[in-house]
Design a protein around this motif. Sequence first.
Motif, mmCIF file in Angstrom:
data_model
loop_
_atom_site.group_PDB
_atom_site.id
_atom_site.type_symbol
_atom_site.label_atom_id
_atom_site.label_comp_id
_atom_site.label_asym_id
_atom_site.label_seq_id
_atom_site.Cartn_x
_atom_site.Cartn_y
_atom_site.Cartn_z
ATOM 1 N N PRO A 30 0.723 -1.166 0.016
ATOM 2 C CA PRO A 30 -0.049 -0.092 0.002
ATOM 3 C C PRO A 30 0.704 1.191 0.064
ATOM 4 O O PRO A 30 0.211 2.113 -0.835
ATOM 5 C CB PRO A 30 -0.853 -0.072 1.093
ATOM 6 N N LEU A 31 1.871 1.269 0.727
ATOM 7 C CA LEU A 31 2.775 2.546 0.705
ATOM 8 C C LEU A 31 3.665 2.692 -0.447
ATOM 9 O O LEU A 31 3.168 3.913 -1.153
ATOM 10 C CB LEU A 31 4.060 2.245 1.707
ATOM 11 N N ARG A 32 4.053 1.770 -1.281
ATOM 12 C CA ARG A 32 4.494 2.021 -2.693
ATOM 13 C C ARG A 32 3.538 2.552 -3.668
ATOM 14 O O ARG A 32 3.566 3.381 -4.392
ATOM 15 C CB ARG A 32 5.088 0.817 -3.289
ATOM 16 N N LEU A 33 2.331 2.053 -3.525
ATOM 17 C CA LEU A 33 1.080 2.344 -4.363
ATOM 18 C C LEU A 33 0.512 3.597 -4.041
ATOM 19 O O LEU A 33 0.184 4.401 -4.924
ATOM 20 C CB LEU A 33 -0.088 1.235 -4.200
ATOM 21 N N ARG A 34 0.620 4.098 -2.719
ATOM 22 C CA ARG A 34 0.223 5.571 -2.409
ATOM 23 C C ARG A 34 1.477 6.532 -3.199
ATOM 24 O O ARG A 34 0.811 7.438 -3.677
ATOM 25 C CB ARG A 34 0.258 5.576 -0.997
ATOM 26 N N ILE A 35 2.601 6.031 -2.899
ATOM 27 C CA ILE A 35 3.793 6.808 -3.367
ATOM 28 C C ILE A 35 3.553 7.064 -5.014
ATOM 29 O O ILE A 35 3.693 8.070 -5.397
ATOM 30 C CB ILE A 35 5.004 6.622 -2.938
ATOM 31 N N ALA A 36 3.476 5.947 -5.490
ATOM 32 C CA ALA A 36 3.179 5.980 -7.079
ATOM 33 C C ALA A 36 2.003 6.668 -7.697
ATOM 34 O O ALA A 36 2.081 7.501 -8.568
ATOM 35 C CB ALA A 36 3.059 4.282 -7.470
ATOM 36 N N THR A 37 0.946 6.599 -6.878
ATOM 37 C CA THR A 37 -0.339 7.387 -7.523
ATOM 38 C C THR A 37 -0.254 8.624 -7.049
ATOM 39 O O THR A 37 -1.257 9.537 -7.341
ATOM 40 C CB THR A 37 -1.693 6.526 -6.976
ATOM 41 N N THR A 43 4.643 7.775 -15.164
ATOM 42 C CA THR A 43 4.776 7.768 -16.483
ATOM 43 C C THR A 43 5.786 6.741 -16.817
ATOM 44 O O THR A 43 6.058 6.586 -18.090
ATOM 45 C CB THR A 43 5.352 9.338 -16.727
ATOM 46 N N ASP A 44 6.676 6.160 -15.832
ATOM 47 C CA ASP A 44 7.346 5.287 -16.107
ATOM 48 C C ASP A 44 7.008 3.685 -16.221
ATOM 49 O O ASP A 44 5.910 3.500 -15.386
ATOM 50 C CB ASP A 44 8.457 5.032 -14.989
ATOM 51 N N ILE A 45 6.788 3.325 -17.672
ATOM 52 C CA ILE A 45 6.192 2.122 -17.778
ATOM 53 C C ILE A 45 6.481 0.937 -16.894
ATOM 54 O O ILE A 45 5.493 0.218 -16.627
ATOM 55 C CB ILE A 45 6.473 1.544 -19.278
ATOM 56 N N GLU A 46 7.704 0.836 -16.569
ATOM 57 C CA GLU A 46 7.944 -0.455 -15.556
ATOM 58 C C GLU A 46 7.129 0.059 -14.311
ATOM 59 O O GLU A 46 6.942 -0.971 -13.646
ATOM 60 C CB GLU A 46 9.546 -0.338 -15.281
ATOM 61 N N LEU A 47 7.341 1.302 -13.630
ATOM 62 C CA LEU A 47 6.512 1.500 -12.676
ATOM 63 C C LEU A 47 5.000 1.298 -12.636
ATOM 64 O O LEU A 47 4.216 0.704 -11.697
ATOM 65 C CB LEU A 47 6.699 2.836 -11.996
ATOM 66 N N ARG A 48 4.473 1.629 -13.749
ATOM 67 C CA ARG A 48 3.088 1.510 -13.975
ATOM 68 C C ARG A 48 2.820 -0.171 -13.939
ATOM 69 O O ARG A 48 1.923 -0.689 -13.304
ATOM 70 C CB ARG A 48 2.618 1.705 -15.394
ATOM 71 N N GLN A 49 3.695 -1.041 -14.664
ATOM 72 C CA GLN A 49 3.543 -2.318 -14.241
ATOM 73 C C GLN A 49 3.585 -2.856 -13.080
ATOM 74 O O GLN A 49 2.717 -3.968 -12.386
ATOM 75 C CB GLN A 49 4.653 -3.027 -15.224
ATOM 76 N N PHE A 50 4.549 -2.515 -12.307
ATOM 77 C CA PHE A 50 4.712 -2.639 -11.034
ATOM 78 C C PHE A 50 3.302 -2.237 -9.952
ATOM 79 O O PHE A 50 2.949 -3.203 -9.194
ATOM 80 C CB PHE A 50 5.948 -2.060 -10.057
ATOM 81 N N ALA A 51 2.841 -1.166 -10.399
ATOM 82 C CA ALA A 51 1.802 -0.592 -9.675
ATOM 83 C C ALA A 51 0.427 -1.430 -9.991
ATOM 84 O O ALA A 51 -0.325 -1.714 -9.104
ATOM 85 C CB ALA A 51 1.458 0.954 -9.796
ATOM 86 N N THR A 52 0.507 -1.736 -11.207
ATOM 87 C CA THR A 52 -0.697 -2.871 -11.636
ATOM 88 C C THR A 52 -0.621 -4.143 -10.931
ATOM 89 O O THR A 52 -1.614 -4.535 -10.441
ATOM 90 C CB THR A 52 -0.577 -2.853 -13.153
ATOM 91 N N ARG A 53 0.621 -4.489 -10.499
ATOM 92 C CA ARG A 53 0.618 -5.796 -10.043
ATOM 93 C C ARG A 53 0.269 -5.613 -8.277
ATOM 94 O O ARG A 53 -0.236 -6.482 -8.120
ATOM 95 C CB ARG A 53 2.385 -6.348 -10.036
ATOM 96 N N ASP A 54 0.579 -4.521 -7.960
ATOM 97 C CA ASP A 54 0.116 -4.318 -6.556
ATOM 98 C C ASP A 54 -1.108 -4.172 -6.519
ATOM 99 O O ASP A 54 -1.770 -4.710 -5.573
ATOM 100 C CB ASP A 54 0.895 -2.844 -5.978
ATOM 101 N N LEU A 55 -1.867 -3.600 -7.470
ATOM 102 C CA LEU A 55 -3.250 -3.594 -7.077
ATOM 103 C C LEU A 55 -4.010 -5.073 -7.526
ATOM 104 O O LEU A 55 -4.948 -5.225 -6.674
ATOM 105 C CB LEU A 55 -4.054 -2.528 -8.645
ATOM 106 N N ARG A 56 -3.384 -5.761 -8.268
ATOM 107 C CA ARG A 56 -3.770 -7.111 -8.489
ATOM 108 C C ARG A 56 -3.733 -7.842 -7.159
ATOM 109 O O ARG A 56 -4.514 -8.697 -6.585
ATOM 110 C CB ARG A 56 -3.178 -7.844 -9.595
ATOM 111 N N LEU A 57 -2.568 -7.788 -6.584
ATOM 112 C CA LEU A 57 -2.110 -8.497 -5.200
ATOM 113 C C LEU A 57 -3.181 -8.066 -4.172
ATOM 114 O O LEU A 57 -3.739 -8.993 -3.619
ATOM 115 C CB LEU A 57 -0.804 -7.971 -4.811
ATOM 116 N N LEU A 58 -3.634 -6.697 -4.274
ATOM 117 C CA LEU A 58 -4.263 -6.291 -3.024
ATOM 118 C C LEU A 58 -6.066 -6.742 -3.373
ATOM 119 O O LEU A 58 -6.513 -7.156 -2.396
ATOM 120 C CB LEU A 58 -4.376 -4.769 -2.794
#
Length: 108
Positions: A30-37, A43-58
């Motif tokens: 949740p902390l990473r997702l909060r910082i990212a959003t 705008t970084d494609i890799e971070l978008r993929q990571f954030a998507t993964r975090d949303l899927r996980l949650l």
Amino acid sequence: AARYPSPGFTATEALKMSYYTGPSEPDLVPLRLRIATYSDVLTDIELRQFATRDLRLLLARHEKSAIAVVYNAASPPGKRFIEQTVGEIDPSALVFLRAEAQKQSLPH
């Protein structure tokens, strides 16, 4: 990333390091997702993929309320990212997020 700005690291680099070193750490998700959003790092494609993964996980862990907290703190582009991603994964969770956001916006 929580201590950004720090000498020698950008928010993007710090977040990426967090994903590389603790991809499924329950306290970091949740902390990473909060910082990212909240920031402009999506705008970084890799971070978008990571954030998507975090949303899927949650969502897989049935932690919609954690996503709602992140959503309420997100920037407008971050909210759009969450809405789009959650809507693709679980449309019923998107309905929940919007209802929670509406509750938060009502005067107490």
